[in-house]
Design a protein around this motif. Structure first.
Motif, PDB file in Angstrom:
ATOM      1  N   MET A 173       0.798  -1.217   0.000  1.00  0.00           N
ATOM      2  CA  MET A 173       0.000   0.000   0.000  1.00  0.00           C
ATOM      3  C   MET A 173       0.838   1.279   0.000  1.00  0.00           C
ATOM      4  SD  MET A 173      -3.093  -0.999  -0.169  1.00  0.00           S
ATOM      5  CE  MET A 173      -4.125  -2.441   0.115  1.00  0.00           C
ATOM      6  N   HIS A 174       2.167   1.167   0.091  1.00  0.00           N
ATOM      7  CA  HIS A 174       2.997   2.358   0.218  1.00  0.00           C
ATOM      8  C   HIS A 174       4.082   2.397  -0.854  1.00  0.00           C
ATOM      9  CE1 HIS A 174       1.101   2.200   4.177  1.00  0.00           C
ATOM     10  NE2 HIS A 174       1.436   3.466   4.349  1.00  0.00           N
ATOM     11  N   ASP A 175       4.504   3.592  -1.135  1.00  0.00           N
ATOM     12  CA  ASP A 175       5.616   3.812  -2.053  1.00  0.00           C
ATOM     13  C   ASP A 175       6.925   3.568  -1.297  1.00  0.00           C
ATOM     14  OD1 ASP A 175       6.989   4.862  -4.453  1.00  0.00           O
ATOM     15  OD2 ASP A 175       7.518   6.504  -3.087  1.00  0.00           O
ATOM     16  N   SER A 176       7.809   2.765  -1.876  1.00  0.00           N
ATOM     17  CA  SER A 176       9.029   2.377  -1.173  1.00  0.00           C
ATOM     18  C   SER A 176      10.002   3.530  -1.000  1.00  0.00           C
ATOM     19  CB  SER A 176       9.726   1.235  -1.929  1.00  0.00           C
ATOM     20  OG  SER A 176      10.035   1.632  -3.257  1.00  0.00           O
ATOM     21  N   HIS A 217      -2.390   2.264  -5.859  1.00  0.00           N
ATOM     22  CA  HIS A 217      -3.434   1.292  -5.520  1.00  0.00           C
ATOM     23  C   HIS A 217      -4.183   1.698  -4.250  1.00  0.00           C
ATOM     24  CE1 HIS A 217      -5.431  -2.566  -5.114  1.00  0.00           C
ATOM     25  NE2 HIS A 217      -4.906  -2.709  -3.897  1.00  0.00           N
ATOM     26  N   ARG A 218      -3.431   2.045  -3.207  1.00  0.00           N
ATOM     27  CA  ARG A 218      -4.072   2.413  -1.955  1.00  0.00           C
ATOM     28  C   ARG A 218      -4.862   3.717  -2.111  1.00  0.00           C
ATOM     29  NH1 ARG A 218      -3.696   1.483   3.584  1.00  0.00           N
ATOM     30  NH2 ARG A 218      -5.412   2.649   4.528  1.00  0.00           N
ATOM     31  N   PHE A 219      -4.349   4.655  -2.899  1.00  0.00           N
ATOM     32  CA  PHE A 219      -5.055   5.916  -3.080  1.00  0.00           C
ATOM     33  C   PHE A 219      -6.403   5.697  -3.773  1.00  0.00           C
ATOM     34  CE2 PHE A 219      -6.094   9.943  -5.143  1.00  0.00           C
ATOM     35  CZ  PHE A 219      -5.874  10.847  -4.114  1.00  0.00           C
ATOM     36  N   VAL A 220      -6.426   4.812  -4.765  1.00  0.00           N
ATOM     37  CA  VAL A 220      -7.690   4.522  -5.458  1.00  0.00           C
ATOM     38  C   VAL A 220      -8.689   3.909  -4.480  1.00  0.00           C
ATOM     39  CG1 VAL A 220      -8.755   3.100  -7.249  1.00  0.00           C
ATOM     40  CG2 VAL A 220      -6.624   4.308  -7.725  1.00  0.00           C
ATOM     41  N   ILE A 221      -8.220   3.040  -3.566  1.00  0.00           N
ATOM     42  CA  ILE A 221      -9.106   2.455  -2.553  1.00  0.00           C
ATOM     43  C   ILE A 221      -9.692   3.548  -1.665  1.00  0.00           C
ATOM     44  CG2 ILE A 221      -9.173   0.958  -0.521  1.00  0.00           C
ATOM     45  CD1 ILE A 221      -7.099  -0.807  -1.864  1.00  0.00           C
ATOM     46  N   GLU A 222      -8.820   4.466  -1.199  1.00  0.00           N
ATOM     47  CA  GLU A 222      -9.292   5.564  -0.358  1.00  0.00           C
ATOM     48  C   GLU A 222     -10.273   6.458  -1.119  1.00  0.00           C
ATOM     49  OE1 GLU A 222      -8.685   6.198   2.804  1.00  0.00           O
ATOM     50  OE2 GLU A 222      -7.337   4.500   3.127  1.00  0.00           O
ATOM     51  N   LEU A 223      -9.998   6.669  -2.393  1.00  0.00           N
ATOM     52  CA  LEU A 223     -10.879   7.513  -3.201  1.00  0.00           C
ATOM     53  C   LEU A 223     -12.241   6.856  -3.391  1.00  0.00           C
ATOM     54  CD1 LEU A 223     -11.138  10.139  -4.742  1.00  0.00           C
ATOM     55  CD2 LEU A 223     -10.112   9.029  -6.739  1.00  0.00           C
ATOM     56  N   GLU A 224     -12.254   5.549  -3.644  1.00  0.00           N
ATOM     57  CA  GLU A 224     -13.523   4.831  -3.769  1.00  0.00           C
ATOM     58  C   GLU A 224     -14.323   4.919  -2.472  1.00  0.00           C
ATOM     59  OE1 GLU A 224     -12.252   0.949  -4.847  1.00  0.00           O
ATOM     60  OE2 GLU A 224     -12.378   1.315  -7.009  1.00  0.00           O
ATOM     61  N   PHE A 229       2.182  13.220  -7.773  1.00  0.00           N
ATOM     62  CA  PHE A 229       1.582  12.964  -6.470  1.00  0.00           C
ATOM     63  C   PHE A 229       0.085  13.242  -6.556  1.00  0.00           C
ATOM     64  CE2 PHE A 229       5.977  14.007  -5.775  1.00  0.00           C
ATOM     65  CZ  PHE A 229       6.401  13.153  -4.775  1.00  0.00           C
ATOM     66  N   ALA A 230      -0.674  12.642  -5.635  1.00  0.00           N
ATOM     67  CA  ALA A 230      -2.115  12.879  -5.563  1.00  0.00           C
ATOM     68  C   ALA A 230      -2.502  13.118  -4.106  1.00  0.00           C
ATOM     69  CB  ALA A 230      -2.891  11.695  -6.127  1.00  0.00           C
ATOM     70  N   VAL A 231      -3.479  13.998  -3.907  1.00  0.00           N
ATOM     71  CA  VAL A 231      -3.930  14.352  -2.565  1.00  0.00           C
ATOM     72  C   VAL A 231      -5.450  14.279  -2.532  1.00  0.00           C
ATOM     73  CG1 VAL A 231      -3.925  16.090  -0.746  1.00  0.00           C
ATOM     74  CG2 VAL A 231      -1.957  15.907  -2.286  1.00  0.00           C
ATOM     75  N   LEU A 232      -6.003  13.610  -1.506  1.00  0.00           N
ATOM     76  CA  LEU A 232      -7.446  13.559  -1.291  1.00  0.00           C
ATOM     77  C   LEU A 232      -7.763  14.458  -0.096  1.00  0.00           C
ATOM     78  CD1 LEU A 232     -10.310  12.462  -1.644  1.00  0.00           C
ATOM     79  CD2 LEU A 232      -9.643  10.461  -0.275  1.00  0.00           C
ATOM     80  N   VAL A 277      -5.368  12.404   2.589  1.00  0.00           N
ATOM     81  CA  VAL A 277      -4.577  11.280   2.074  1.00  0.00           C
ATOM     82  C   VAL A 277      -3.624  11.795   1.009  1.00  0.00           C
ATOM     83  CG1 VAL A 277      -4.643   9.025   0.951  1.00  0.00           C
ATOM     84  CG2 VAL A 277      -6.474   9.681   2.523  1.00  0.00           C
ATOM     85  N   VAL A 278      -2.333  11.441   1.149  1.00  0.00           N
ATOM     86  CA  VAL A 278      -1.309  11.839   0.181  1.00  0.00           C
ATOM     87  C   VAL A 278      -0.688  10.568  -0.388  1.00  0.00           C
ATOM     88  CG1 VAL A 278       0.803  13.161  -0.211  1.00  0.00           C
ATOM     89  CG2 VAL A 278      -0.851  13.919   1.508  1.00  0.00           C
ATOM     90  N   ALA A 279      -0.493  10.537  -1.704  1.00  0.00           N
ATOM     91  CA  ALA A 279       0.075   9.353  -2.363  1.00  0.00           C
ATOM     92  C   ALA A 279       1.013   9.783  -3.475  1.00  0.00           C
ATOM     93  CB  ALA A 279      -1.033   8.465  -2.931  1.00  0.00           C
ATOM     94  N   ARG A 280       1.996   8.918  -3.729  1.00  0.00           N
ATOM     95  CA  ARG A 280       2.855   9.109  -4.902  1.00  0.00           C
ATOM     96  C   ARG A 280       2.354   8.183  -5.997  1.00  0.00           C
ATOM     97  NH1 ARG A 280       8.915   6.923  -6.056  1.00  0.00           N
ATOM     98  NH2 ARG A 280       9.231   8.010  -8.045  1.00  0.00           N
ATOM     99  N   PHE A 281       2.077   8.762  -7.148  1.00  0.00           N
ATOM    100  CA  PHE A 281       1.515   7.994  -8.246  1.00  0.00           C
ATOM    101  C   PHE A 281       2.591   7.328  -9.093  1.00  0.00           C
ATOM    102  CE2 PHE A 281      -2.627   8.331  -7.342  1.00  0.00           C
ATOM    103  CZ  PHE A 281      -3.527   8.318  -8.388  1.00  0.00           C
ATOM    104  N   GLY A 282       3.819   7.753  -8.953  1.00  0.00           N
ATOM    105  CA  GLY A 282       4.888   7.232  -9.792  1.00  0.00           C
ATOM    106  C   GLY A 282       5.608   8.378 -10.479  1.00  0.00           C
ATOM    107  N   GLY A 283       6.940   8.186 -10.662  1.00  0.00           N
ATOM    108  CA  GLY A 283       7.693   9.265 -11.282  1.00  0.00           C
ATOM    109  C   GLY A 283       7.685  10.496 -10.390  1.00  0.00           C
TER     110      GLY A 283
END
Length: 735
Positions: free
Chosen positions: A300-303, A311-318, A382-385, A373-379
């Motif tokens: 669920m976390h970015d290493s 993946h975890r951010f999409v779950i939180e968003l849903e 970032f995304a914030v809910l 909620v803060v997430a790294r999408f890659g590269g």
């Protein structure tokens, strides 16, 4: 007598929860052993009663032989009847004697005595009557008895053939006297004697009487044994059950552990062995909890940054969309893209880029609330809910992120870098919507922010054009997911022909999407939507899996054939992609050099620094790389010597008009010369005419791809048949 196997076969072991009881097994084993020993003991007693008689017959026979002279009284007493009465009183003391018979020296019967006692049948002593019913001595027995006269063992013991415990004891009766004056001779010379044979005596002995008296006692012993077995069963069950109660107490918590429950209380025990088991289980539970915690965290976390991953951010968003459904509340999604991050990576290298990403992650996390909620999408994305915020509050949070970014300065090797970003925002209302649609809206708004000068915030506005594009993207996403789930994608294979040899050992794998109505959709139509919704890695994995399976089938006919597979940029962000390729190569028994991965020029330049480790790992497997659309980017020749690739695919824009455009001719010739200097092979795309093919051969280009040299085929069977591998260079070039 019940056999042990039959006894065990009749036992029914009680079961608990579908499994047999340990206590019952122990008791059953104990009972089986004791029963077997008891049966062996009883059998031994039974046979011993006979064996003891048989083993002691020699001793008894010698004892009876010493009494034969007394039994021979009728031979030397004048009153025969009195002698028989004396003998009868003597033998009456011994219940095993059934009859006594006296024989003359010739073996003829003289008298027969059948004693009468409580253990005997009624007898008679008449000489004539007895003689009529008794047969003379057998000649062989007579000779043996005659030879026994005067010996140390003057008797013969015979067993009756039809009665195992019946015997016949016979011996001679004789008088022995000293001859002459030997009685007065006191010297050392042996005394001379004279033997007079009087006759023979035969005793019929039957020891079955003892055996018959023994059987009732044996029955009583058997009943006593059964009583002991029953008592030992009940006492043993109670004792063992009590002793094993600590193990039984472990069953409920172990059942909970088997179901995956980790919050289990294990009972303590005063037994060291049980306590060791409990301690081991507790240590195992602690280790499993820690392992599960790490696995969940990794999943669920970015290493790199420690933030949530996509993946975890999409779950939180849903979850947030479901929570707001039907409510008059609002939330927002922010899509944050770092500005000029590629410049830092290219200038200072990958480690500096990683430090910049960590700094940006801390900056974004510190600017939002703990409930957000803060997430790294890659590269560098970032995304914030933001939960329960108005549009104005979302603007304030975005402005705070922008302000903190501007105030940060990143130092590396004496160089200072300012940190800036562009932010796109999309609102979440009470209407039910798809999380990927929201992310796509925020992403589009972020692109608008970049196009308007970067370092700013833009909210998604559903203009007519954008609304139509969004609707089309959502439709394509549904089609793509359905194709992935139901194998609705199709692969086509276009030959890459060696210009000088005219052979095709190399095919490029092309992706197509099949509609339910049978129409085939080109990837240029649906891949942009797949890229915006993050589905390119899933598509690439499907292509790799299916292409390698087909390649293994084709190589049974053409063992030197290889496939070229296109990869997207986001696939290289997947940490387990190399493992996926390795597994599929092993699964299909393929060497790594049977696969060529294609990247566009811009992606190859980016990944030459950002994902060098991934590419190196794939090259260790033997895989090769090709640069697609080469020549369209900036400073292509400057980056060429740093690209770890094997093939350069010259962009089709240089080939379409090569036969009439001098600039295109010069570019193609230069690319060919530089590629040879860099030890790379060249492939010309979009070859549509014989004239273009001849010029490519003249300029030293190695391979050609296009409709003139080979159209895409749909099935592996078509690869086996076309093109003709013996096609000569003259026929291909049209010389």
């Amino acid at each position: 007598m019940i056999r042990l196997r039959e006894l065990l076969g009749r036992l029914r072991l009680p079961r608990h929860g579908g499994r047999s009881s340990l206590i019952t097994h122990i008791l059953t084993l104990q009972l089986a052993i004791v029963t077997a020993l008891g049966l062996l003991a009883l059998t031994g007693l039974y046979w011993t009663s006979r064996t003891v008689v048989e083993d002691n017959l020699s001793h008894w026979a010698a004892q009876w032989a010493s009494e034969l002279n007394e039994l021979g009284a009728p031979f030397y007493l004048s009153d025969t009847n009195r002698a028989l009465l004396d003998v009868e009183r003597f033998v009456g003391k011994f219940p095993e004697i059934r009859s006594v018979v006296w024989y003359s020296r010739d073996g003829d019967p003289m008298f027969r005595l059948r004693p009468t006692d409580e253990g005997h049948e009624a007898g008679d002593a008449g000489a004539d009557d007895g003689a009529e019913r008794v047969a003379p001595l057998e000649p062989a027995l007579l000779r043996r008895l005659q030879q026994a006269v005067g010996t140390d063992s003057p008797f013969v013991l015979l067993q009756q053939p039809r009665a195992p415990l019946a015997f016949r004891l016979a011996g001679p009766i004789w008088n022995e006297r000293i001859v002459g004056d030997a009685l007065l001779d006191l010297g050392d010379a042996p005394v001379e004697t004279e033997i007079e044979l009087l006759g023979f005596v035969s005793l019929d002995l039957d020891f079955s009487w003892y055996h018959q008296r023994f059987l009732p006692k044996l029955g009583l012993a058997s009943l006593a044994l059964l009583a002991v077995l029953g008592a030992s069963w009940f006492i043993g069950r109670f004792t063992i059950k009590r002793a094993l109660s600590p193990l039984a107490a472990l069953q409920p918590p172990l059942a909970q552990l088997a179901k995956g429950e980790m919050d289990v209380v294990l009972p303590a025990s005063r037994y060291s062995e049980i306590q060791n088991i409990v301690s081991t289980l507790e240590d195992t539970m602690v280790a499993l909890k820690e392992r599960d915690r790490r696995l969940v965290h990794l999943a669920m976390h970015d290493s790199l940054t420690g933030l949530y991953n996509r993946h975890r951010f999409v779950i939180e968003l849903e979850s947030e969309i479901a929570r707001l459904a039907g409510r008059d509340q609002r939330s927002a999604v922010l899509f944050v893209d770092l500005d000029q991050f590629k410049y830092v990576n290219d200038t200072c290298g990958h480690p500096a880029g990683d430090e910049l990403l960590k700094l940006a992650a801390r900056c974004i996390a510190s600017a939002v609330r703990s409930t957000d909620v803060v997430a790294r999408f890659g590269g560098d994305e970032f995304a914030v809910l933001l939960k329960d915020v108005t549009r104005a509050e979302a603007r304030q949070v975005a402005a705070k992120i922008l302000g903190q970014m501007r105030s940060l300065t990143h130092l590396h090797d004496g160089k200072a870098f300012s940190l800036q970003c562009s932010i796109g925002a999309a609102e979440i209302s009470g209407e039910r919507t798809d999380p990927h649609e929201l992310l796509s809206k925020a992403d589009l708004a972020c692109h608008v922010a970049k196009s308007k000068g970067r370092n700013r915030l833009e909210f998604f506005r559903a203009s007519l054009k954008e609304s139509r594009q969004m609707t089309r993207d959502i439709d394509w996403v549904k089609s793509i997911r359905e194709a992935l789930d139901n194998d609705l994608f199709a692969l086509h294979y276009q030959p890459v022909v060696h210009i000088r040899r005219g052979t095709a050992r190399h095919y490029e794998v092309l992706l197509r999407l099949k509609r339910e109505d049978g129409t085939v959709i080109s990837p240029q139509v649906f891949l942009p939507a797949a890229m915006r919704f993050g589905l390119l890695p899933d598509i690439d994995r499907w292509v790799v899996q299916r292409a390698l399976r087909t390649l293994a089938e084709v190589r049974t006919v053409h063992p030197d054939l290889c496939f070229s597979i296109n990869l997207s940029a986001t696939t290289f962000d997947e940490s387990d992609f190399v493992a996926h390729v390795r597994a599929k190569l092993r699964e299909n028994d393929l060497p790594g050099d049977a696969v060529i991965f294609e990247l566009t020029e811009q992606e190859a330049i980016r990944f030459a620094l950002h994902t060098a480790k991934q590419m190196a790992a794939l090259r260790e497997l033997g895989c090769r790389f090709a640069i697609d659309d080469f020549g369209t980017g900036y400073s292509s020749f400057a980056h060429l010597k740093r690209l770890p690739v094997d093939f350069l695919k010259i962009d089709g824009s240089f080939i379409k008009s090569i036969e009439r455009d001098a600039v295109d001719q010069t570019m193609v010739r230069l690319i060919g010369e530089v590629a040879k200097a860099a030890n790379m092979q060249t492939i010309a795309e979009y070859v549509q005419s014989r004239a273009a093919l001849k010029l490519l051969g003249k300029y030293g280009i190695d391979y050609a791809q296009g409709f003139h040299v080979g159209r895409p085929v749909e099935t592996p069977a078509d690869i086996w048949l076309a093109p003709d591998e013996q096609k000569s260079r003259r026929s291909l070039l049209g010389d």
